[in-house]
Every structure is written in C-alpha cells, then in structure tokens.
Design a protein around this motif. Sequence first.
Motif, short mmCIF file in Angstrom:
data_model
loop_
_atom_site.label_atom_id
_atom_site.label_comp_id
_atom_site.label_asym_id
_atom_site.label_seq_id
_atom_site.Cartn_x
_atom_site.Cartn_y
_atom_site.Cartn_z
N TYR A 36 0.83 -1.20 0.00
CA TYR A 36 0.00 0.00 0.00
C TYR A 36 0.87 1.26 0.00
CZ TYR A 36 -4.24 -2.70 1.14
OH TYR A 36 -5.30 -3.56 1.11
N VAL A 39 2.34 1.81 -3.50
CA VAL A 39 1.29 2.20 -4.45
C VAL A 39 0.86 3.65 -4.24
CG1 VAL A 39 -1.09 1.80 -5.18
CG2 VAL A 39 0.45 -0.14 -4.82
N PHE A 40 0.56 4.01 -2.99
CA PHE A 40 0.06 5.35 -2.73
C PHE A 40 1.17 6.40 -2.78
CE2 PHE A 40 -3.47 2.90 -0.84
CZ PHE A 40 -4.51 3.49 -1.54
N SER A 41 2.41 6.00 -2.49
CA SER A 41 3.54 6.92 -2.67
C SER A 41 3.70 7.27 -4.14
CB SER A 41 4.84 6.30 -2.14
OG SER A 41 4.79 6.11 -0.76
N THR A 43 1.38 7.05 -6.48
CA THR A 43 0.21 7.84 -6.87
C THR A 43 0.36 9.29 -6.44
OG1 THR A 43 -1.23 5.90 -6.65
CG2 THR A 43 -2.30 8.05 -6.66
N TYR A 44 0.83 9.50 -5.24
CA TYR A 44 1.01 10.86 -4.71
C TYR A 44 2.04 11.64 -5.51
CZ TYR A 44 1.91 14.57 -1.27
OH TYR A 44 2.05 15.78 -0.64
N THR A 47 0.67 12.52 -8.88
CA THR A 47 -0.31 13.60 -8.74
C THR A 47 0.38 14.95 -8.61
OG1 THR A 47 -1.88 12.10 -7.65
CG2 THR A 47 -2.24 14.46 -7.36
N VAL A 87 -2.85 12.25 2.19
CA VAL A 87 -1.96 11.17 1.75
C VAL A 87 -0.68 11.07 2.58
CG1 VAL A 87 -0.60 10.26 -0.17
CG2 VAL A 87 -2.91 11.12 -0.59
N LEU A 91 0.38 7.67 4.41
CA LEU A 91 1.64 6.97 4.15
C LEU A 91 2.40 6.71 5.45
CD1 LEU A 91 2.88 8.88 0.96
CD2 LEU A 91 1.83 6.62 1.07
N LEU A 285 -11.32 7.25 -1.12
CA LEU A 285 -10.09 7.17 -1.92
C LEU A 285 -10.32 7.72 -3.31
CD1 LEU A 285 -8.35 3.73 -1.26
CD2 LEU A 285 -7.39 6.00 -0.92
N VAL A 289 -8.03 10.86 -3.75
CA VAL A 289 -6.73 10.46 -4.30
C VAL A 289 -6.79 10.26 -5.81
CG1 VAL A 289 -4.88 8.74 -4.21
CG2 VAL A 289 -6.09 9.38 -2.11
#
Length: 323
Positions: A36, A39-41, A43-44, A47, A87, A91, A285, A289
């Motif tokens: 996770y 993935v979110f790092s 995505t951030y 972005t 986010v 994280l 989300l 996000v």
Amino acid sequence: MASEERNTSDIENMVNSVSHFILLGFPSSREIQMVYFVVFSTTYILTLMGNAAIICAVHWDRHLHTPMYILLGNFSFLEICYVTTTVPNMLANFLSETKTITFVGCFVQFYFFFSFGCDEGFYLCIMAFDRYLAICRPLHYPNIMTTHLCTDLVIFGWSSGFILFVIPVVLISQLYYCGPNIINHFICDPVPLMALSCSKAHTTKFIYSTFNTIFMVGTFIFVLISYVLVIFSVLRIPSAAGKRKAFSTCASHLAIVILFFGSVMTMYVGPGSEQPVEFQKVMTLFYSVITPLFNPLIYSLRNKDMKAALRKVLVATRTSHKT
C-alpha cells in the motif's frame, strides 16, 4: 448542588479523556501495508508532478494567460493542496505501528481536507460558468470575464470553503469524546467522528447533513445547468470543427465533474453512509486520491494548447539540465 457539581466534573473529564485518535486505515499484514505504501507513494508523486506541470505550463506560456487556463492552473494547485491534507499522513500510518493522530491534528486535517474539497466544488462551478460565457455568450465574453472578475472568482474559489467549513468543524469538535477513540478510516471523517462522541449529537448531525446536501446538490445543479446550456449552444454551431473543439473542452471539464461529484454525493448525499465501512473507504479514496491524479491526465491529453505548453516546459527543463 452536589449532584450538579459532579455532573459538571464528569463532563469536564469527558472532554479531556480523549487526547488522540487511532486511524485504522486499511488493516492488513505488514507486507500488504508496505505494498500500500509503495502504491500510494507512487500515486502521490504522480499527482504532484502532473498538477505541477499544468501550473508551470500556465505560468510560462503567455498564450495560456486567459481566464480558462488561469482557473485551471489554480484548480491544479488546489488539487495538490487537497491530496496533501491526507496522503502524507496515510503513508506515515502504513509504516507506523500505533497509527495515532492527536485530537487537534485530527480536526485540523478534517478542516483543511473538507475546506479544500468545498473549494474544489466551487471551482468546478466557476469553470463551468467560464465555459458557459465563452460558448454561449462569445461576443460578450471579453467584456464580462475581465481580469478583475477572474481575480475575484479565484479569490472566491479559494476562500469560500475555509469560511463555510468553520461551523461544521467547530460544532463537531465541541462534542464530548470519552472513548473509544478508534476511527475505522484513513482520514478524520466527520461521520465516524460523530459516531464516537459520547454526547447526543442529533442537532450537529442534522446541521452537518443539511450543509452537505445543500452544498453538493446546489453546486452540482449549477454545473449541470451550465453544461446543458453549453451543449445546446454547441449543437447550434454550424461548423463541424467548431463543434469538436467546444465538445473537447467541455468533455474534459465534465469528466472531472462526474468523477468528483459522483463519488462525493454517493458518500454524503446518497445512501453511502449506510454502506459497509470498506465501501466508504474506497469511495473516499476515489474523490480524495484518484480524482486529483486523473485531473492533469484528462486536461492535458484532451487539450492541444495544453499539450503544446507542456512540451515547451519539458524542452525548457531538459535545456536547463544540460546547461
């Protein structure tokens, strides 16, 4: 008298008994938590890079110094602020064992997240109004959408959410929290916060729900009416090339509108709050996000002027690195 003093003392203890909250986020094994995080790092970072590229393109290319692109540049900066309210903390929680957030920090996040979200709704209205004037009133557009009006709209778009959301935040923060303090979410969302309150919050819930419904339905109807009028005007354009250009611009705006309002209204206006917690997390989300990630992709890939400006930014960046 003694009974009243005890009740007052009990209330004071209730107020001070919760000093922090625990954000469960997405409970899973340590290995999944690391997945996770990656993935979110990613995505951030994407972005931030995508929206920053749009801001740079609008700033550096003089051809984009028009109301439509000025509003788009501000909207992209707003998306960066919006996603940054949640986010980074999410994280950090992926790597944390405790996953705690202070009482004050929780409400600060709540205030900024929903203020920026409110601003985003107003900006979508402003951008829809700008497209309505440009397509439905093309001869009067330069006289109506002046630099002064554009500046006023930008200021309104940024300030409105911060003013309006003072009331809900103050009301919910003044509720009594005596425990438990576990929020089954990855952000300090008002719905689970009110559920944790030890006091009767019927009035606060009613005010908050009414505020959400009026704001979301009102802004969505404004945007919808604006684009219905735009579509009727586009259909009357005689040239096929003119129709394609107008529809291309509006399609980008509508895609963001559908992504944002669709997920938000499902959560806070429709039966979303009655859905399972995991469903609520996924919907949150989506608008907090995923939408900020898609914003630069939708606007840049469907707009020739923006793509040309982004190429100039890339060329200038490569040249500066070489020198």
